[in-house]
Write an enzyme that holds these catalytic residues in place. Structure first.
Site, PDB file in Angstrom:
ATOM      1  N   GLY A 105       1.074  -1.716   2.877  1.00 19.45           N
ATOM      2  CA  GLY A 105       1.618  -3.064   3.915  1.00 19.45           C
ATOM      3  C   GLY A 105       2.396  -4.710   2.782  1.00 19.45           C
ATOM      4  O   GLY A 105       2.375  -5.032   3.696  1.00 19.45           O
ATOM      5  N   VAL A 106       1.525  -4.501   1.441  1.00 15.78           N
ATOM      6  CA  VAL A 106       1.814  -6.488   1.022  1.00 15.78           C
ATOM      7  C   VAL A 106       3.490  -6.459   0.606  1.00 15.78           C
ATOM      8  O   VAL A 106       3.718  -7.591   1.059  1.00 15.78           O
ATOM      9  CB  VAL A 106       1.408  -5.911  -0.906  1.00 15.78           C
ATOM     10  CG1 VAL A 106       1.585  -4.988  -1.345  1.00 15.78           C
ATOM     11  CG2 VAL A 106       1.725  -7.427  -0.272  1.00 15.78           C
ATOM     12  N   GLU A 148       5.647  -8.975   2.333  1.00 14.63           N
ATOM     13  CA  GLU A 148       7.354 -10.104   1.623  1.00 14.63           C
ATOM     14  C   GLU A 148       8.158  -9.400   2.180  1.00 14.63           C
ATOM     15  O   GLU A 148       9.011 -10.122   2.546  1.00 14.63           O
ATOM     16  CB  GLU A 148       6.401  -9.075  -0.017  1.00 14.63           C
ATOM     17  CG  GLU A 148       8.088  -9.451  -0.675  1.00 14.63           C
ATOM     18  CD  GLU A 148       7.670 -11.006  -1.089  1.00 14.63           C
ATOM     19  OE1 GLU A 148       8.969 -11.909  -1.744  1.00 14.63           O
ATOM     20  OE2 GLU A 148       6.962 -11.315  -1.285  1.00 14.63           O
ATOM     21  N   HIS A 208       1.985   5.222  -4.167  1.00 15.12           N
ATOM     22  CA  HIS A 208       1.231   4.782  -3.068  1.00 15.12           C
ATOM     23  C   HIS A 208       2.001   6.141  -2.015  1.00 15.12           C
ATOM     24  O   HIS A 208       3.095   5.646  -1.671  1.00 15.12           O
ATOM     25  CB  HIS A 208       1.801   3.111  -2.914  1.00 15.12           C
ATOM     26  CG  HIS A 208       0.739   2.582  -2.092  1.00 15.12           C
ATOM     27  ND1 HIS A 208       0.780   2.732  -0.579  1.00 15.12           N
ATOM     28  CD2 HIS A 208      -0.259   2.030  -1.501  1.00 15.12           C
ATOM     29  CE1 HIS A 208       0.297   2.183   0.732  1.00 15.12           C
ATOM     30  NE2 HIS A 208      -0.593   1.653  -0.892  1.00 15.12           N
ATOM     31  N   ILE A 260       3.073   6.294   1.819  1.00 15.19           N
ATOM     32  CA  ILE A 260       3.157   4.874   2.713  1.00 15.19           C
ATOM     33  C   ILE A 260       3.397   4.161   2.167  1.00 15.19           C
ATOM     34  O   ILE A 260       3.144   3.466   0.984  1.00 15.19           O
ATOM     35  CB  ILE A 260       1.543   5.021   3.003  1.00 15.19           C
ATOM     36  CG1 ILE A 260       0.732   6.527   4.044  1.00 15.19           C
ATOM     37  CG2 ILE A 260       1.735   4.067   4.115  1.00 15.19           C
ATOM     38  CD1 ILE A 260       1.336   6.848   4.942  1.00 15.19           C
TER      39      ILE A 260
END
Length: 147
Positions: free
Chosen positions: A57-58, A62, A48, A54
């Site tokens: 976002g998840v 979390e 990623h 990057i």
């Protein structure tokens, strides 16, 4: 205020999914601040994205949720011994927004405040920052349950 060893006494998460390095401030039943140092050695960066890393976002969400979990468990009326038999489940994540990318080398600061708290249920508003700029925000609903 709480280092990684103390966080591990509260949360069941471990590498690679323990996403809070330190808690810097906490007002029980009100708010919490903490951070994660984002390193290029994070497993997520293998895919990623290669050549343009990057932080997902998840994982930002979390990390905020885990900081909120520390606040919820510490704000409960549970003893340290009772807390060992509990875990916090997130029931919903609402109004999630991502503002700017998080990259290797960034310090991801989490800030959460309690919107509502009833016995084992907590609703939190969270924001994540890099260098003082909001990179993500969301509202979380969580419940403390038996393991």
């Amino acid at each position: 205020m709480l280092d990684i060893m103390q966080i591990q006494e509260i949360l069941p998460h471990r590498y690679p999914l323990l996403l809070v390095d330190r808690i810097t401030e906490m007002e029980l039943k009100q708010s919490i601040k903490g951070f994660k140092n984002v390193s290029i050695s994070e497993p997520a960066f293998q895919g990623h994205f290669p050549g343009h890393p990057i932080y997902p976002g998840v994982l930002i969400l979390e990390g905020m949720a885990q900081a909120g979990g520390v606040l919820a468990l510490k704000s409960s009326d549970l003893t340290d011994e009772e807390m060992k038999n509990k875990v916090i489940y997130f029931m919903s994540i609402d109004k999630a927004k991502f503002r700017t990318p998080v990259r290797p080398g960034d310090r991801l600061d989490y800030e959460l405040e309690v919107i509502k708290m009833k016995s084992s249920l907590m609703v939190l508003k969270g924001q994540a920052f890099v260098d003082g700029k909001v990179c993500a925000e969301a509202e979380f609903k969580a419940m403390i349950v038996d393991k």
